[in-house]
Each structure stands twice: as C-alpha cells, then as structure tokens.
Motif scaffolding. Structure first.
Motif, mmCIF file in Angstrom:
data_model
loop_
_atom_site.group_PDB
_atom_site.id
_atom_site.type_symbol
_atom_site.label_atom_id
_atom_site.label_comp_id
_atom_site.label_asym_id
_atom_site.label_seq_id
_atom_site.Cartn_x
_atom_site.Cartn_y
_atom_site.Cartn_z
ATOM 1 N N VAL A 189 -15.639 -5.872 107.265
ATOM 2 C CA VAL A 189 -14.799 -6.947 107.822
ATOM 3 C C VAL A 189 -13.343 -6.690 107.445
ATOM 4 N N GLN A 190 -12.471 -6.694 108.450
ATOM 5 C CA GLN A 190 -11.038 -6.585 108.199
ATOM 6 C C GLN A 190 -10.415 -7.961 108.433
ATOM 7 N N LEU A 191 -9.583 -8.366 107.502
ATOM 8 C CA LEU A 191 -8.980 -9.694 107.557
ATOM 9 C C LEU A 191 -7.465 -9.589 107.676
ATOM 10 N N GLN A 192 -6.905 -10.420 108.520
ATOM 11 C CA GLN A 192 -5.460 -10.453 108.731
ATOM 12 C C GLN A 192 -4.988 -11.881 108.540
ATOM 13 N N ALA A 193 -4.239 -12.116 107.469
ATOM 14 C CA ALA A 193 -3.681 -13.437 107.214
ATOM 15 C C ALA A 193 -2.290 -13.536 107.817
ATOM 16 N N SER A 194 -1.979 -14.694 108.360
ATOM 17 C CA SER A 194 -0.662 -14.916 108.958
ATOM 18 C C SER A 194 -0.310 -16.391 108.886
ATOM 19 N N GLY A 195 0.930 -16.698 109.235
ATOM 20 C CA GLY A 195 1.362 -18.084 109.319
ATOM 21 C C GLY A 195 2.267 -18.544 108.197
ATOM 22 N N GLY A 196 2.505 -17.692 107.226
ATOM 23 C CA GLY A 196 3.388 -18.068 106.136
ATOM 24 C C GLY A 196 4.825 -18.186 106.584
ATOM 25 N N GLY A 197 5.648 -18.739 105.706
ATOM 26 C CA GLY A 197 7.053 -18.869 106.036
ATOM 27 C C GLY A 197 7.779 -19.710 105.000
ATOM 28 N N LEU A 198 9.016 -20.007 105.303
ATOM 29 C CA LEU A 198 9.871 -20.828 104.431
ATOM 30 C C LEU A 198 9.943 -22.237 104.999
ATOM 31 N N VAL A 199 9.530 -23.205 104.194
ATOM 32 C CA VAL A 199 9.561 -24.602 104.618
ATOM 33 C C VAL A 199 10.156 -25.445 103.497
ATOM 34 N N GLN A 200 10.375 -26.709 103.811
ATOM 35 C CA GLN A 200 10.908 -27.638 102.823
ATOM 36 C C GLN A 200 9.789 -28.527 102.274
ATOM 37 N N THR A 201 10.058 -29.137 101.155
ATOM 38 C CA THR A 201 9.100 -30.067 100.554
ATOM 39 C C THR A 201 8.707 -31.135 101.563
ATOM 40 N N GLY A 202 7.404 -31.363 101.662
ATOM 41 C CA GLY A 202 6.885 -32.355 102.584
ATOM 42 C C GLY A 202 6.507 -31.816 103.951
ATOM 43 N N ASP A 203 6.899 -30.592 104.239
ATOM 44 C CA ASP A 203 6.570 -29.988 105.526
ATOM 45 C C ASP A 203 5.118 -29.529 105.578
ATOM 46 N N SER A 204 4.719 -29.066 106.746
ATOM 47 C CA SER A 204 3.363 -28.556 106.957
ATOM 48 C C SER A 204 3.408 -27.132 107.474
ATOM 49 N N ASP A 261 -16.047 -10.105 98.960
ATOM 50 C CA ASP A 261 -16.159 -8.670 99.209
ATOM 51 C C ASP A 261 -14.976 -8.100 99.980
ATOM 52 N N TYR A 262 -14.357 -8.898 100.812
ATOM 53 C CA TYR A 262 -13.294 -8.412 101.689
ATOM 54 C C TYR A 262 -12.064 -9.299 101.541
ATOM 55 N N TRP A 263 -10.902 -8.639 101.549
ATOM 56 C CA TRP A 263 -9.652 -9.354 101.323
ATOM 57 C C TRP A 263 -8.625 -8.974 102.375
ATOM 58 N N GLY A 264 -7.827 -9.956 102.780
ATOM 59 C CA GLY A 264 -6.698 -9.702 103.652
ATOM 60 C C GLY A 264 -5.484 -9.321 102.826
ATOM 61 N N GLN A 265 -4.368 -9.068 103.505
ATOM 62 C CA GLN A 265 -3.185 -8.535 102.842
ATOM 63 C C GLN A 265 -2.265 -9.593 102.260
ATOM 64 N N GLY A 266 -2.445 -10.847 102.606
ATOM 65 C CA GLY A 266 -1.615 -11.905 102.054
ATOM 66 C C GLY A 266 -0.462 -12.293 102.955
ATOM 67 N N THR A 267 -0.106 -13.560 102.905
ATOM 68 C CA THR A 267 1.043 -14.080 103.643
ATOM 69 C C THR A 267 1.827 -14.999 102.712
ATOM 70 N N LEU A 268 3.137 -14.871 102.720
ATOM 71 C CA LEU A 268 3.985 -15.575 101.763
ATOM 72 C C LEU A 268 4.361 -16.957 102.274
ATOM 73 N N VAL A 269 4.141 -17.940 101.430
ATOM 74 C CA VAL A 269 4.565 -19.311 101.696
ATOM 75 C C VAL A 269 5.602 -19.692 100.645
ATOM 76 N N THR A 270 6.754 -20.098 101.108
ATOM 77 C CA THR A 270 7.815 -20.523 100.197
ATOM 78 C C THR A 270 8.211 -21.943 100.544
ATOM 79 N N VAL A 271 8.139 -22.819 99.546
ATOM 80 C CA VAL A 271 8.469 -24.222 99.752
ATOM 81 C C VAL A 271 9.712 -24.539 98.926
ATOM 82 N N SER A 272 10.771 -24.890 99.608
ATOM 83 C CA SER A 272 12.020 -25.194 98.921
ATOM 84 C C SER A 272 12.095 -26.689 98.612
ATOM 85 N N SER A 273 12.779 -26.991 97.524
ATOM 86 C CA SER A 273 12.894 -28.399 97.108
ATOM 87 C C SER A 273 14.120 -29.053 97.710
#
Length: 123
Positions: free
Chosen positions: A1-16, A111-123
C-alpha cells in the motif's frame, strides 16, 4: 500500500483544515488507517484512527471533539477533518495503514506510512 497525505497548510487559530490520505496498491479498504503527528522537537504521536469499515474510531484526548476521521472506500481515501485548530496542533501529519481489525493507537502496529503533510497554526 502506498499512501499520499495532503491538505496541510498555514492557518490561524480557530480555523479548519481537512487532510487527505489517498492510497494505492493493495485493497486499502481492508486496512485500518491512522493519523499521527510530529511537532518540532517532539516525538511522533497518535492523533486518530479508523477501522477498515469505518465503524470504530480512536482519538487522542488532545483532539477529541475537534478532529474527525472518516473514510471513503470508493475513493481509497481517509480524511482528517480538523476544526478549531490551535497552535499546539502545529506538526507534520502522517497517515499510516494497519492490517489489523481494530484501529490501533500504537505506531508499531502500522505497516505502511505516507510522507507527511505540514500543518502550521499561527496564533
């Protein structure tokens, strides 16, 4: 199984944000899927997990009530909906697949891992 994580980004406190974990290869619907995260300078830890058919979920106490894990077997994708984000949620988020029948909180079960996606939440 190959996994691809996505959707991370820079958001503010309280965001989704909604993270996606798309799988290819073996039948993904037979696997439990988990999300883990690693904050800067910290060890990787459990966030949420879902069983192969979606009937069982586990959440870390720190995200319960704010995050929701779900899966769309037709799209071979597992989602992590993250609401009311806080600066302490800042991390690289990884998805992982486990052939067990119950969603585990332990990394060593996966057993299987994706590469990771960065989530940054600013205050």
């Amino acid at each position: 199984v190959q996994l691809q994580a996505s959707g991370g980004g820079l958001v503010q406190t309280g965001d989704s944000l909604r993270l996606s974990c798309e799988a290819s290869g073996r039948t993904f619907s037979n696997y439990c899927t988990g999300w883990f995260r690693q904050a800067p300078g910290k060890a990787r830890g459990f966030v949420a997990a879902i069983s192969w058919n979606g009937d069982r979920t586990n959440y870390a106490d720190s995200v319960r009530g704010r995050f929701a894990i779900s899966r769309d077997s037709a799209k071979n994708t597992v989602y992590l909906q993250m609401n009311n984000l806080k600066p302490e949620d800042t991390a690289v988020y990884y998805c992982a697949a486990d052939s067990a029948t119950r969603p585990s909180v332990f990394q060593y079960n996966y057993d299987y891992w994706g590469q990771g996606t960065l989530v940054t939440v600013s205050s």
